[in-house]
Scaffold this motif. Structure first.
Motif, PDB file in Angstrom:
ATOM      1  N   PHE A  31       0.830  -1.205   0.000  1.00 48.53           N
ATOM      2  CA  PHE A  31       0.000   0.000   0.000  1.00 48.53           C
ATOM      3  C   PHE A  31       0.867   1.258   0.000  1.00 48.53           C
ATOM      4  O   PHE A  31       0.631   2.194  -0.757  1.00 48.53           O
ATOM      5  N   ASN A  71       1.388   3.792  -3.382  1.00 42.05           N
ATOM      6  CA  ASN A  71       1.006   5.194  -3.228  1.00 42.05           C
ATOM      7  C   ASN A  71       2.164   6.135  -3.515  1.00 42.05           C
ATOM      8  O   ASN A  71       1.982   7.177  -4.146  1.00 42.05           O
ATOM      9  N   THR A 108       2.594   6.093  -7.299  1.00 40.13           N
ATOM     10  CA  THR A 108       1.523   6.847  -7.938  1.00 40.13           C
ATOM     11  C   THR A 108       1.760   8.351  -7.796  1.00 40.13           C
ATOM     12  O   THR A 108       1.615   9.103  -8.766  1.00 40.13           O
ATOM     13  N   PHE A 109       2.143   8.793  -6.618  1.00 42.81           N
ATOM     14  CA  PHE A 109       2.445  10.211  -6.397  1.00 42.81           C
ATOM     15  C   PHE A 109       3.560  10.660  -7.345  1.00 42.81           C
ATOM     16  O   PHE A 109       3.456  11.706  -7.991  1.00 42.81           O
ATOM     17  N   ALA A 142      -4.281   4.345  -9.433  1.00 48.82           N
ATOM     18  CA  ALA A 142      -5.160   4.647  -8.295  1.00 48.82           C
ATOM     19  C   ALA A 142      -6.023   3.445  -7.946  1.00 48.82           C
ATOM     20  O   ALA A 142      -6.207   3.125  -6.769  1.00 48.82           O
ATOM     21  N   GLY A 171      -3.125   2.952  -5.326  1.00 53.81           N
ATOM     22  CA  GLY A 171      -2.464   4.238  -5.195  1.00 53.81           C
ATOM     23  C   GLY A 171      -3.404   5.424  -5.123  1.00 53.81           C
ATOM     24  O   GLY A 171      -3.030   6.541  -5.488  1.00 53.81           O
ATOM     25  N   PHE A 231      -4.634   7.178  -2.606  1.00 52.75           N
ATOM     26  CA  PHE A 231      -4.254   8.279  -1.714  1.00 52.75           C
ATOM     27  C   PHE A 231      -3.076   9.054  -2.289  1.00 52.75           C
ATOM     28  O   PHE A 231      -3.024  10.278  -2.178  1.00 52.75           O
ATOM     29  N   GLY A 232      -2.143   8.349  -2.926  1.00 47.78           N
ATOM     30  CA  GLY A 232      -1.040   9.023  -3.600  1.00 47.78           C
ATOM     31  C   GLY A 232      -1.535   9.876  -4.744  1.00 47.78           C
ATOM     32  O   GLY A 232      -1.056  10.987  -4.970  1.00 47.78           O
ATOM     33  N   CYS A 269     -10.304   6.260  -3.135  1.00 47.11           N
ATOM     34  CA  CYS A 269      -9.819   6.502  -1.770  1.00 47.11           C
ATOM     35  C   CYS A 269     -10.764   5.891  -0.744  1.00 47.11           C
ATOM     36  O   CYS A 269     -10.325   5.235   0.209  1.00 47.11           O
ATOM     37  N   TRP A 276     -10.430   1.984  -1.037  1.00 48.21           N
ATOM     38  CA  TRP A 276      -9.198   1.472  -0.440  1.00 48.21           C
ATOM     39  C   TRP A 276      -9.147   1.740   1.058  1.00 48.21           C
ATOM     40  O   TRP A 276      -8.607   0.922   1.814  1.00 48.21           O
TER      41      TRP A 276
END
Length: 92
Positions: free
Chosen positions: A14, A18, A21-22, A48, A52, A54-55, A80, A83
């Protein structure tokens, strides 16, 4: 919060997805500003979806990227929530 050793791989996955992804959203924003080849929106949404979210959400806010796209404004918060539910249901 009751964390067991069996939760560590999920937490690691996780966190890494993330961060990735960010970074990818930031890279796409950089490429957009510099008029370079872009990362397809489908790939950004897929990142996402696979964890990802949240990232992606933080990157959208931090880089001001994809904030006007309706698809992103709707799907990223939904991912979001999805997840968040799955993560805390598994961990708690």
């Amino acid at each position: 919060m009751n964390l067991s050793v069996s939760s560590y791989p999920a937490i690691f996955y996780f966190g890494m997805v993330n961060l990735l992804t960010f970074f990818i959203y930031g890279l796409d924003k950089y490429r957009a500003v510099h008029n370079q080849w872009r990362i397809p929106e489908r790939m950004l949404l897929l990142l996402a979806l696979i964890g990802g979210a949240f990232g992606a959400f933080l990157a959208m806010k931090y880089f001001h990227h994809k904030t006007k796209k309706t698809r992103f404004k709707l799907l990223i918060p939904f991912f979001c929530l999805l997840w968040g539910f799955l993560f805390f249901k598994r961990i708690l």
